[in-house]
Design a protein around this motif. Sequence first.
Motif, PDB file in Angstrom:
ATOM      1  N   ASP A 213       0.398  -1.121  -0.402  1.00 28.44           N
ATOM      2  CA  ASP A 213       0.147   0.400  -0.220  1.00 28.44           C
ATOM      3  C   ASP A 213       0.466   1.429   0.447  1.00 28.44           C
ATOM      4  OD1 ASP A 213      -2.224   1.848   0.522  1.00 28.44           O
ATOM      5  OD2 ASP A 213      -1.737   1.937   2.513  1.00 28.44           O
ATOM      6  N   VAL A 214       0.565   1.831  -0.973  1.00 29.78           N
ATOM      7  CA  VAL A 214       1.355   3.739  -0.850  1.00 29.78           C
ATOM      8  C   VAL A 214       0.427   4.271  -0.606  1.00 29.78           C
ATOM      9  CG1 VAL A 214       2.838   5.402  -2.218  1.00 29.78           C
ATOM     10  CG2 VAL A 214       2.817   2.490  -3.334  1.00 29.78           C
ATOM     11  N   ALA A 215       0.931   4.802   0.834  1.00 27.41           N
ATOM     12  CA  ALA A 215      -0.308   6.491   1.555  1.00 27.41           C
ATOM     13  C   ALA A 215      -0.095   7.375   0.167  1.00 27.41           C
ATOM     14  CB  ALA A 215       0.397   6.268   2.885  1.00 27.41           C
ATOM     15  N   GLU A 216       1.317   7.479   0.292  1.00 28.40           N
ATOM     16  CA  GLU A 216       1.377   9.422  -0.652  1.00 28.40           C
ATOM     17  C   GLU A 216       2.847   8.576  -1.374  1.00 28.40           C
ATOM     18  OE1 GLU A 216       2.864  13.581  -0.013  1.00 28.40           O
ATOM     19  OE2 GLU A 216       2.530  11.608   2.076  1.00 28.40           O
ATOM     20  N   THR A 251       3.703  -0.998   3.040  1.00 30.11           N
ATOM     21  CA  THR A 251       3.407   0.463   3.687  1.00 30.11           C
ATOM     22  C   THR A 251       4.738   1.603   2.843  1.00 30.11           C
ATOM     23  OG1 THR A 251       3.925  -0.014   5.576  1.00 30.11           O
ATOM     24  CG2 THR A 251       1.771  -1.088   4.574  1.00 30.11           C
ATOM     25  N   SER A 253       4.791   5.515   3.010  1.00 26.97           N
ATOM     26  CA  SER A 253       4.317   6.435   3.272  1.00 26.97           C
ATOM     27  C   SER A 253       5.782   7.741   3.574  1.00 26.97           C
ATOM     28  CB  SER A 253       3.609   6.630   4.152  1.00 26.97           C
ATOM     29  OG  SER A 253       4.395   5.833   5.884  1.00 26.97           O
ATOM     30  N   ARG A 254       5.052   8.663   3.630  1.00 26.60           N
ATOM     31  CA  ARG A 254       5.921  10.444   3.636  1.00 26.60           C
ATOM     32  C   ARG A 254       5.711  10.678   5.087  1.00 26.60           C
ATOM     33  NH1 ARG A 254       8.198  14.160   0.814  1.00 26.60           N
ATOM     34  NH2 ARG A 254       6.916  13.480  -1.063  1.00 26.60           N
ATOM     35  N   VAL A 255       7.143  10.518   6.379  1.00 26.55           N
ATOM     36  CA  VAL A 255       6.782  11.096   7.600  1.00 26.55           C
ATOM     37  C   VAL A 255       8.187  11.886   8.144  1.00 26.55           C
ATOM     38  CG1 VAL A 255       6.708   8.860   8.069  1.00 26.55           C
ATOM     39  CG2 VAL A 255       8.776   8.750   7.839  1.00 26.55           C
ATOM     40  N   VAL A 268      10.633   8.949   3.470  1.00 28.22           N
ATOM     41  CA  VAL A 268       9.934   8.252   3.312  1.00 28.22           C
ATOM     42  C   VAL A 268      10.260   7.136   4.028  1.00 28.22           C
ATOM     43  CG1 VAL A 268      11.564   7.516   1.615  1.00 28.22           C
ATOM     44  CG2 VAL A 268       8.954   6.223   1.343  1.00 28.22           C
TER      45      VAL A 268
END
Length: 345
Positions: A213-216, A251, A253-255, A268
Motif C-alpha cells: 500500500d502506498v499512502a502517498e 507500506t 508513506s511520508r513521515v 520516506v
Amino acid sequence: MNDLAGIVLSGLVAAVVGAAGAVALFALARRRVALAATLAPLVVVASVATGVYVSARAMFLSAADSTTVLLLLVATVPVALAVGLVVMARIRSVTTAVAAERAARERDREVELRRRELVAWVSHDLRTPLAAVRALAEALEDGVGPADEHVSRILAENRRMTTMVDDLLALSRLQSPATSPHREPVAVADLASDAVAAAQPLADAGGVVLAWDVAEPVVTALDARDVGRALENLLVNAVRHTGPGGTVRVTVSRVDVRAADGTPGDAVAIAVEDECGGIPEADLDRVFEAGWRGTGARTPDRADTPGSGAGLGLSIVRGVAEAHAGTATVANTPTGCRFTLTLPT
C-alpha cells in the motif's frame, strides 16, 4: 613571642586551614574534578596566607604591618588561580584523551569481535554447500544416481554460494568509508512494486500473501539498486518467517523526522510487516548484526523455527539505511514484526 614559637604557630594554622581545604576539595572532586583542580592552588595560598598572618599578629606586629603582609600574600591569588586554570585545562585534555582512547579500544574490540563472528558464520555456511557439491561431484564421477538431478543440485548449491559471496561484497562495500550511494530521482512506490514482484515466487511457494500500500507517492534521490536490494532482503526475510496463509504487507508513506541538531525534515518510511509471531524483546537490538541467529518465534506452533536473524540480509538493510543517513528499525506487532526502512528525502 620568639621566632621559633611564631614559626610553629604559623605551621599549625597553615596545616589546619590546608587540611580543611583538602577535605573540601576531595568532596568537590567527586562531583566536579576540573573545578577542584582549579581551586587547589587557592587552598595552598589561603593556608600559607592564614599561617603567616596569624604568626605576624602573634609576634606583635602593628596592624598596618600585618595588613601589608596579608595584602602581599593576597596578591598571589591571581597567580594561583591562573595555575589552577592551567591545571584544570590539562586535566580536561587528559581526561578527554583517555576517554577517546578507551572508546576507540572498545569500538575496535567490538569490530574485531563482529569480524570473527562473521568469519565463523561464513565459514560454517559455506562449508555446507561446498560439501554438497563435492558429494554430488563424486557421485557423478562414480556414476551413482541420476546425473541430471546431481547437476541441477550442484547448480543450486552454486547459486547459493554465489548469493552469499554477493552479500559479503555488498556489505563490505556499504561499510567502506570511501563508498557513497549513487543518488538519482526514484519513485519509491516503483521500488516497492519491483521488490514485491521479485519476492512473489517465494511467497507463492510458501502459501504467503503479499500485499502493499502506498499512502502517498514519494519521489526522492536515492541509490535505487541498494534500496531495492534492501527491500528484497526485508521481503524475503518476512516471507520465510511467515507461515502458510499468513500475510506480508509493504507500506510506503511520508513521515516527519528531526536531524541530530533538531532540524525538522521529511523522510520516506518503507515498512514490511509480517506474521512471524514476534521476536523476543532481548533480541530486537541484534537482528541487524551480521551472521546473527535468533531464537524461535513466539508463535507456539513455530517454536522450532529460527528467529529473524537472516545472515547478512538484514545487515545489508542497515548498511543501506546508514549510507543514506537513514535508519533501519524493527518492532513487534500483535501478530509478528514490522521492519521499517526510513530514508530522508
